[in-house]
Design a protein around this motif. Sequence first.
Motif, PDB file in Angstrom:
ATOM      1  N   ALA A 114       0.929   6.233   9.804  1.00  0.00           N
ATOM      2  CA  ALA A 114       1.056   7.510  10.501  1.00  0.00           C
ATOM      3  C   ALA A 114       0.867   8.727   9.592  1.00  0.00           C
ATOM      4  O   ALA A 114       0.465   9.773  10.063  1.00  0.00           O
ATOM      5  N   ILE A 115       1.147   8.597   8.312  1.00  0.00           N
ATOM      6  CA  ILE A 115       1.017   9.741   7.413  1.00  0.00           C
ATOM      7  C   ILE A 115      -0.303   9.700   6.646  1.00  0.00           C
ATOM      8  O   ILE A 115      -1.001  10.706   6.558  1.00  0.00           O
ATOM      9  N   VAL A 116      -0.631   8.552   6.080  1.00  0.00           N
ATOM     10  CA  VAL A 116      -1.881   8.432   5.323  1.00  0.00           C
ATOM     11  C   VAL A 116      -3.046   8.558   6.305  1.00  0.00           C
ATOM     12  O   VAL A 116      -3.077   7.864   7.323  1.00  0.00           O
ATOM     13  N   PRO A 117      -3.985   9.455   6.024  1.00  0.00           N
ATOM     14  CA  PRO A 117      -5.111   9.651   6.952  1.00  0.00           C
ATOM     15  C   PRO A 117      -5.884   8.350   7.205  1.00  0.00           C
ATOM     16  O   PRO A 117      -6.099   7.555   6.298  1.00  0.00           O
ATOM     17  N   MET A 118      -6.271   8.143   8.451  1.00  0.00           N
ATOM     18  CA  MET A 118      -6.983   6.920   8.821  1.00  0.00           C
ATOM     19  C   MET A 118      -8.447   6.932   8.377  1.00  0.00           C
ATOM     20  O   MET A 118      -9.061   5.890   8.260  1.00  0.00           O
ATOM     21  N   ASN A 119      -9.012   8.107   8.127  1.00  0.00           N
ATOM     22  CA  ASN A 119     -10.446   8.201   7.841  1.00  0.00           C
ATOM     23  C   ASN A 119     -10.779   8.129   6.353  1.00  0.00           C
ATOM     24  O   ASN A 119     -11.860   8.530   5.954  1.00  0.00           O
ATOM     25  N   ILE A 120      -9.885   7.605   5.526  1.00  0.00           N
ATOM     26  CA  ILE A 120     -10.190   7.500   4.101  1.00  0.00           C
ATOM     27  C   ILE A 120     -10.817   6.141   3.807  1.00  0.00           C
ATOM     28  O   ILE A 120     -10.661   5.181   4.567  1.00  0.00           O
ATOM     29  N   GLU A 121     -11.536   6.079   2.704  1.00  0.00           N
ATOM     30  CA  GLU A 121     -12.174   4.836   2.270  1.00  0.00           C
ATOM     31  C   GLU A 121     -11.110   3.839   1.796  1.00  0.00           C
ATOM     32  O   GLU A 121     -10.099   4.246   1.217  1.00  0.00           O
ATOM     33  N   PRO A 122     -11.350   2.556   2.013  1.00  0.00           N
ATOM     34  CA  PRO A 122     -10.365   1.555   1.575  1.00  0.00           C
ATOM     35  C   PRO A 122     -10.048   1.629   0.079  1.00  0.00           C
ATOM     36  O   PRO A 122      -8.912   1.408  -0.327  1.00  0.00           O
ATOM     37  N   ARG A 123     -11.034   1.984  -0.746  1.00  0.00           N
ATOM     38  CA  ARG A 123     -10.766   2.046  -2.188  1.00  0.00           C
ATOM     39  C   ARG A 123      -9.871   3.229  -2.569  1.00  0.00           C
ATOM     40  O   ARG A 123      -9.306   3.257  -3.642  1.00  0.00           O
ATOM     41  N   GLU A 124      -9.740   4.210  -1.681  1.00  0.00           N
ATOM     42  CA  GLU A 124      -8.875   5.361  -1.926  1.00  0.00           C
ATOM     43  C   GLU A 124      -7.410   5.059  -1.610  1.00  0.00           C
ATOM     44  O   GLU A 124      -6.535   5.857  -1.957  1.00  0.00           O
ATOM     45  N   LEU A 125      -7.132   3.940  -0.977  1.00  0.00           N
ATOM     46  CA  LEU A 125      -5.754   3.607  -0.614  1.00  0.00           C
ATOM     47  C   LEU A 125      -4.860   3.441  -1.835  1.00  0.00           C
ATOM     48  O   LEU A 125      -3.652   3.638  -1.751  1.00  0.00           O
ATOM     49  N   GLY A 126      -5.453   3.095  -2.968  1.00  0.00           N
ATOM     50  CA  GLY A 126      -4.672   2.958  -4.199  1.00  0.00           C
ATOM     51  C   GLY A 126      -3.963   4.246  -4.586  1.00  0.00           C
ATOM     52  O   GLY A 126      -2.822   4.224  -5.061  1.00  0.00           O
ATOM     53  N   ILE A 127      -4.625   5.370  -4.368  1.00  0.00           N
ATOM     54  CA  ILE A 127      -4.017   6.669  -4.676  1.00  0.00           C
ATOM     55  C   ILE A 127      -2.801   6.889  -3.779  1.00  0.00           C
ATOM     56  O   ILE A 127      -1.750   7.343  -4.244  1.00  0.00           O
ATOM     57  N   PHE A 128      -2.930   6.533  -2.514  1.00  0.00           N
ATOM     58  CA  PHE A 128      -1.813   6.702  -1.584  1.00  0.00           C
ATOM     59  C   PHE A 128      -0.697   5.695  -1.862  1.00  0.00           C
ATOM     60  O   PHE A 128       0.468   5.974  -1.619  1.00  0.00           O
ATOM     61  N   TRP A 129      -1.061   4.533  -2.397  1.00  0.00           N
ATOM     62  CA  TRP A 129      -0.062   3.543  -2.775  1.00  0.00           C
ATOM     63  C   TRP A 129       0.752   4.067  -3.958  1.00  0.00           C
ATOM     64  O   TRP A 129       1.974   3.964  -3.974  1.00  0.00           O
ATOM     65  N   ILE A 130       0.069   4.674  -4.929  1.00  0.00           N
ATOM     66  CA  ILE A 130       0.763   5.273  -6.076  1.00  0.00           C
ATOM     67  C   ILE A 130       1.642   6.437  -5.610  1.00  0.00           C
ATOM     68  O   ILE A 130       2.777   6.589  -6.069  1.00  0.00           O
ATOM     69  N   ALA A 131       1.123   7.256  -4.684  1.00  0.00           N
ATOM     70  CA  ALA A 131       1.929   8.369  -4.141  1.00  0.00           C
ATOM     71  C   ALA A 131       3.189   7.835  -3.464  1.00  0.00           C
ATOM     72  O   ALA A 131       4.264   8.432  -3.584  1.00  0.00           O
ATOM     73  N   LEU A 132       3.079   6.704  -2.770  1.00  0.00           N
ATOM     74  CA  LEU A 132       4.246   6.079  -2.141  1.00  0.00           C
ATOM     75  C   LEU A 132       5.284   5.715  -3.193  1.00  0.00           C
ATOM     76  O   LEU A 132       6.473   6.009  -3.026  1.00  0.00           O
ATOM     77  N   LEU A 133       4.841   5.121  -4.284  1.00  0.00           N
ATOM     78  CA  LEU A 133       5.778   4.724  -5.331  1.00  0.00           C
ATOM     79  C   LEU A 133       6.443   5.942  -5.977  1.00  0.00           C
ATOM     80  O   LEU A 133       7.645   5.926  -6.256  1.00  0.00           O
ATOM     81  N   VAL A 134       5.674   7.012  -6.170  1.00  0.00           N
ATOM     82  CA  VAL A 134       6.244   8.234  -6.749  1.00  0.00           C
ATOM     83  C   VAL A 134       7.263   8.850  -5.789  1.00  0.00           C
ATOM     84  O   VAL A 134       8.358   9.257  -6.195  1.00  0.00           O
ATOM     85  N   MET A 135       6.912   8.910  -4.499  1.00  0.00           N
ATOM     86  CA  MET A 135       7.828   9.500  -3.509  1.00  0.00           C
ATOM     87  C   MET A 135       9.108   8.675  -3.368  1.00  0.00           C
ATOM     88  O   MET A 135      10.199   9.233  -3.250  1.00  0.00           O
ATOM     89  N   THR A 136       8.976   7.357  -3.387  1.00  0.00           N
ATOM     90  CA  THR A 136      10.182   6.534  -3.259  1.00  0.00           C
ATOM     91  C   THR A 136      11.052   6.649  -4.507  1.00  0.00           C
ATOM     92  O   THR A 136      12.271   6.642  -4.403  1.00  0.00           O
ATOM     93  N   ALA A 137      10.432   6.775  -5.683  1.00  0.00           N
ATOM     94  CA  ALA A 137      11.219   6.953  -6.905  1.00  0.00           C
ATOM     95  C   ALA A 137      11.951   8.295  -6.884  1.00  0.00           C
ATOM     96  O   ALA A 137      13.137   8.374  -7.234  1.00  0.00           O
ATOM     97  N   ALA A 138      11.265   9.338  -6.439  1.00  0.00           N
ATOM     98  CA  ALA A 138      11.890  10.668  -6.381  1.00  0.00           C
ATOM     99  C   ALA A 138      13.019  10.691  -5.355  1.00  0.00           C
ATOM    100  O   ALA A 138      14.128  11.165  -5.635  1.00  0.00           O
ATOM    101  N   SER A 139      12.747  10.163  -4.162  1.00  0.00           N
ATOM    102  CA  SER A 139      13.778  10.191  -3.119  1.00  0.00           C
ATOM    103  C   SER A 139      14.927   9.238  -3.446  1.00  0.00           C
ATOM    104  O   SER A 139      16.090   9.548  -3.190  1.00  0.00           O
ATOM    105  N   GLY A 140      14.618   8.098  -4.026  1.00  0.00           N
ATOM    106  CA  GLY A 140      15.678   7.175  -4.437  1.00  0.00           C
ATOM    107  C   GLY A 140      16.569   7.777  -5.507  1.00  0.00           C
ATOM    108  O   GLY A 140      17.792   7.570  -5.505  1.00  0.00           O
ATOM    109  N   SER A 141      15.978   8.552  -6.404  1.00  0.00           N
ATOM    110  CA  SER A 141      16.756   9.234  -7.443  1.00  0.00           C
ATOM    111  C   SER A 141      17.741  10.221  -6.829  1.00  0.00           C
ATOM    112  O   SER A 141      18.863  10.373  -7.327  1.00  0.00           O
ATOM    113  N   VAL A 142      17.317  10.885  -5.752  1.00  0.00           N
ATOM    114  CA  VAL A 142      18.216  11.808  -5.061  1.00  0.00           C
ATOM    115  C   VAL A 142      19.460  11.061  -4.575  1.00  0.00           C
ATOM    116  O   VAL A 142      20.595  11.521  -4.759  1.00  0.00           O
TER     117      VAL A 142
END
Length: 182
Positions: A114-142
Motif C-alpha cells: 500500500a505504501i511502496v509505489p506499484m509502478n516501480i521496477e522489480p530491481r528497485e524494490l531493494g531500495i524500499f526493502w532497505i528503507a523498511l529496515l531503516v524505518m523499523t530500526a528508527a521506530s523500534g528505537s523509539v
Amino acid sequence: MHTLFFLEAFLLFVAPGPTNALLLTGSVKREKAVRLLAAQACGYGIASACWFSLRPFVSPDAIQILRLVAAGWLVILGLRLTASARINAAKSGDAISVAVTSALNPKAFIYCLAIVPMNIEPRELGIFWIALLVMTAASGSVWLLLGRRFCGGKTLAEKVAGAALLAFALLLLRPLIPLVAP
C-alpha cells in the motif's frame, strides 16, 4: 523517494502494536536493545520479502481495496488508543518473540502493498526493502527509549501513538481522494 513516503512509513512502524509492545517490554526488562532491533529487522525483512514477491500477482484494484481496509484498521486502533486502551505488553520480550511477531505483523503487508509505489521496477524494490529496515530500526528505537522512561500505567505515549495511527490512516487514504472526487 519523497519525504512524505518516509513520514508514512515511520508513522506506520512507530504505531503501537504487538512488535512495539514486545520492544517496550524488553526495554523495561533491560534486555539488549541491539539484539531486539536485529530480531525486529529479521522479522520484518522476511515478511517484506514475501510480500514483495507477491506484488506482480496483485491487481491495482486489490491494492485500492487493501488501502481502504488498512486505513479502517488503523482508524479503529487509533481511536481505541486515544480513548482508553493500554498497550498490552506480553510477558516475554525476548528476541525470538520479537522476530516472530514482526514476521507476522500486518504492517509489513501494508508497507509493501500500500505504501511502496506499484509502478516501480522489480530491481528497485531493494531500495524500499532497505528503507523498511531503516524505518523499523528508527521506530523500534523509539519504543525501546519509551520502555526506559515509562514503566506501566497509561502514558502520554499511548495517546500520541493513537493520534499517529489516525494521521497515518489519513495519509494512506490520500491516493484514493481523486477516485471519489467528481
